[in-house]
Design a protein around this motif. Structure first.
Motif, PDB file in Angstrom:
ATOM      1  N   ASP A   1      10.577  59.145 -34.351  1.00  0.00           N
ATOM      2  CA  ASP A   1       9.448  59.103 -33.416  1.00  0.00           C
ATOM      3  C   ASP A   1       8.448  60.235 -33.704  1.00  0.00           C
ATOM      4  OD1 ASP A   1      10.492  56.897 -32.158  1.00  0.00           O
ATOM      5  OD2 ASP A   1      11.541  58.049 -30.579  1.00  0.00           O
ATOM      6  N   SER A   2       9.002  61.423 -34.090  1.00  0.00           N
ATOM      7  CA  SER A   2       8.089  62.562 -34.336  1.00  0.00           C
ATOM      8  C   SER A   2       7.338  62.403 -35.651  1.00  0.00           C
ATOM      9  CB  SER A   2       8.889  63.871 -34.335  1.00  0.00           C
ATOM     10  OG  SER A   2       9.836  63.880 -35.391  1.00  0.00           O
TER      11      SER A   2
ATOM     12  N   THR B   1       8.236  69.482 -41.729  1.00  0.00           N
ATOM     13  CA  THR B   1       9.184  69.120 -40.646  1.00  0.00           C
ATOM     14  C   THR B   1      10.588  68.855 -41.197  1.00  0.00           C
ATOM     15  OG1 THR B   1       7.378  68.162 -39.349  1.00  0.00           O
ATOM     16  CG2 THR B   1       9.654  67.491 -38.783  1.00  0.00           C
TER      17      THR B   1
END
Length: 743
Positions: free
Chosen positions: A57-58, A74
């Motif tokens: 989702d991120s 990330t």
């Protein structure tokens, strides 16, 4: 022999606890540890999937805007923060790899876990995230914790088991062990052994119940001992009473039976003779009842012991026939025996008691038989195990016994006939005594009977041979003879037994019912016959005379004949009416019959029974003996002296043992008849003094006299130094046998 292994309660409980501990450990290691590992892996997998959902989702905005730098930053940060993450890749929907930049093959290992997550935008896949995670370190930590928990659990389990064991040992095992020791002590007769404390628990209740049981057993034992002592005292008192009564009854009988015998020897008319016979028969019957009661009392109290001495069965059985013969022949009833030749030697056992059994059974058969006769057979049987048995049968043609009476026939005081109308007398003890004696000999006894036909009493006992036949009475070895037996058939059993005796010793036998039948069947073979045996019916002298007339003519006239008949002048006269005859009186003895077939024949008047009981009036010893009679009873003195004087002996009478000792010191006697119970000095003490005082004690024959008839009395006489013992009432036959035995 090693002791049989036996687990006690302590070992059983310890073993059970050990097995439970081992089983629990195995279950924990083999079942629960793998299961916990699987559950842990499942939980970690779910956590990784959740993290992948969050990462996907991120990353979705970065993928749509192609912000690759943010994606790399990330994901690198995630790899750095999660040490157990081995590899993470991100691909576009067209398959192009976004992260990492360098395309490398994914690492592989059995301990790695991989998971993939599609990045979706409005149901359209825009990328795919793939993660590989190493759970080994987590699982090692988990395994270590599980092991620690298992060790703690095992320690707690062992501690619990030890605590339980200590409680069981203290509250159960130790108390049960004390109870078991008390039980063993109780079996050994110790009623004071320590018991565990009583309580409200099960073991305490068991201890209380055991104590009560022990007290009851002790009380019952005391009562039982008291009852046994009372029973023994009662048995002794009964035996003493019976012995005393026997003595008191036999004493007056000594003034009846021998006096009647003396009176019968005088000149009496027919009526007087009948009266004296009645007195003699009644006195003998009373004596027989007394003897039966005494024997039964001794057997019932277990005080009768059997002897083991050599005896000759043939003489024993034929003696029984001789005793019963006169009374049966008077009633026209025959009595005959057959003894297996294998039993002609000496046997080992109590011959007197065996004779008593046979006499009891044969006497009963005679009492209940009015027509026909009695047969006694003795045979040797070999059992399957090779042991030898003596089988005796007493068969009669009497009234028979019903099936209802057969059930209780051997019970004490039981008679076939009961009630006010019974015809035959008796105490009802004879069969019971016989049964008890046969049991004591290790045998068995029984009866087969049919009402109106007759009965067969039988018994079987172990037999032991102690000598060969020739050591007892040599049997002539003769060539087989051809013999014709003429049997009138009045008593089929008698003729059969005589025929069996002849056949058993190898003779060729043909049996006929009459002289006419023999003439018809073998007149042409008369020259081949060696002997003709004539078995005349009891009281059948007319038949014998007829036979003799028929045999005096024709081809059988020259053949030697043997006449078997009752002892009567008519029979003897008929037997001697034809030349070359031999004559035997009934009952027939086997050896007398066989002696008639010797090659060198005796004269006819010498062929009568050589062992026939001599009349008390006859004497084979014409010596005049000097005899001392020591008895405190005047009647007994007169009776003994009168009997001895009929045989021509001189008598001296004294009243007690002291007078007997003094008289023996002054005079020389051939025989001393010494009563046991006398005032001043009894016969036992007097005998001991005589044996110790005279110069040649063995030259004096001392015989004990007593109205008691127990074995203890006889043994007391022998122990005191007496040579023999006879019981009262005295008879002429007893006295004659005794005097004739004096060397």
């Amino acid at each position: 022999m090693p002791k049989k292994f036996r687990l006690n309660l302590r070992a059983t409980i310890l073993g059970s606890m050990f097995l439970v501990g081992v089983a629990s450990g195995l279950i924990f290691a083999k079942v629960w540890v793998p299961r916990l590992n699987a559950l842990s892996v499942a939980a970690l997998s779910r956590e990784v999937d959740r993290q992948l959902d969050v990462i996907a989702d991120s990353l979705k905005p970065f993928v749509l805007n192609n912000q690759f730098a943010a994606i790399h930053e990330t994901l690198n940060a995630l790899l750095k923060n999660n040490e157990n993450w081995i590899d993470i890749t991100l691909h576009e929907s067209n398959g192009g790899q976004i992260f990492p930049i360098d395309v490398t093959s994914a690492p592989e290992s059995d301990q790695f876990w991989s998971s993939s997550k599609a990045i979706m935008l409005q149901d359209k896949e825009i990328g795919e995230l793939h993660l590989i995670v190493d759970f080994s370190s987590d699982l090692e930590i988990l395994t270590t914790e599980v092991r620690n928990i298992g060790l703690i659990g095992l320690t707690l389990f062992l501690f619990t088991m030890l605590t339980i064991w200590m409680l069981i040992e203290s509250l159960v095992i130790r108390r049960l062990r004390i109870l078991a020791d008390a039980s063993r002590e109780l079996s050994d007769g110790n009623y004071a052994a320590v018991l565990p404390p009583e309580g409200k628990d099960e073991v305490g209740a068991l201890s209380s119940d055991f104590r009560k049981m022990r007290e009851n057993i002790h009380a019952n034992e005391i009562e039982l001992k008291c009852a046994m002592q009372k029973a023994q005292d009662a048995t002794i008192a009964k035996s003493q009473f019976l012995a005393t009564m026997s003595h008191e009854i036999r004493t007056p009988l000594n003034g009846v039976i021998p006096v009647v015998e003396l009176l019968s020897a005088t000149d009496l008319d027919e009526n007087q003779k009948r009266l004296t016979d009645t007195i003699e028969i009644s006195g003998s019957a009373l004596k027989s009842i007394i003897d039966d009661i005494l024997d039964f009392s001794r057997l019932d109290a277990g005080r009768m012991s059997l002897r083991s001495e050599p005896y000759v069965l043939t003489d024993l059985i034929e003696n029984v026939c001789d005793i019963l013969g006169p009374s049966t022949l008077k009633r026209n009833i025959s009595i005959q025996s057959y003894i297996d030749p294998a039993l002609n030697g000496k046997l080992l056992g109590d011959g007197e008691r065996l004779r008593q059994v046979i006499l009891n059974l044969a006497g009963n058969a005679s009492k209940f038989t009015e027509v026909g006769g009695i047969g006694i057979t003795a045979e040797q049987l070999i059992r399957a195990d090779g042991t030898e048995q003596l089988h005796v049968e007493i068969t009669d043609s009497g009234i028979g016994i019903s099936a209802e009476d057969l059930v209780n026939i051997f019970d004490r005081f039981t008679q076939v006939e009961t009630g006010a109308t019974k015809k035959f007398g008796g105490s009802g003890l004879g069969l019971s005594i016989s049964h008890m004696l046969i049991d004591q000999m290790g045998g068995e006894i029984g009866v087969n009977s049919q009402v109106g036909v007759g009965s067969t009493f039988w018994f079987t006992i172990p037999v032991v041979h102690v000598s060969d036949v020739d050591e007892v009475r040599p049997i002539k070895t003769l060539a087989p003879k051809s013999i014709a037996l003429i049997d009138a058939g009045a008593n089929i059993n008698e003729g059969q037994l005589i025929g069996r005796t002849l056949s058993a010793f190898g003779h060729d036998l043909c049996t006929f019912s009459s002289v006419q039948e023999m003439h018809a069947q073998c007149s042409l073979e008369a020259r081949q016959l060696n002997y003709i045996v004539l078995n005349t019916p009891v009281g059948g002298h007319d038949v014998l005379a007829l036979w003799m007339d028929e045999l005096a003519k024709g081809p059988f006239a020259a053949i030697e004949k043997i006449v078997l008949s009752a002892q009567s002048d008519q029979d003897k006269s008929a037997a001697k009416s034809v030349e070359h005859n031999k004559w035997l009186i009934k009952p027939i003895h086997s050896h007398d019959l066989l002696d008639c077939f010797e090659t060198h024949h005796k004269k006819p008047d010498q062929c009568q029974r050589t062992n026939q009981t001599q009349s008390p009036d006859s004497t084979s010893d014409h010596r005049q003996l000097h005899i001392l009679i020591a008895d405190d009873n005047t009647i007994n003195q007169e009776v003994a002296a009168a009997i001895l004087k009929t045989f021509g002996h001189q008598c001296v009478v004294v009243n007690n043992g002291q007078e007997a000792v003094d008289t023996v010191m002054q005079e020389q006697f051939d025989l001393v008849l010494m009563d046991i119970q006398m005032p001043t000095m009894d016969g036992l003490e007097a005998t001991s003094l005589i044996r110790a005082s005279v110069e040649k004690p063995d030259e004096i024959n001392i015989v004990g006299l007593s109205a008691s008839a127990t074995e203890d009395d006889a043994q007391q006489c022998y122990d005191a130094g007496m040579d023999s013992f006879i019981s009262k009432p005295l008879t002429r036959a007893k006295i004659k046998t005794l005097v004739d035995s004096i060397p």
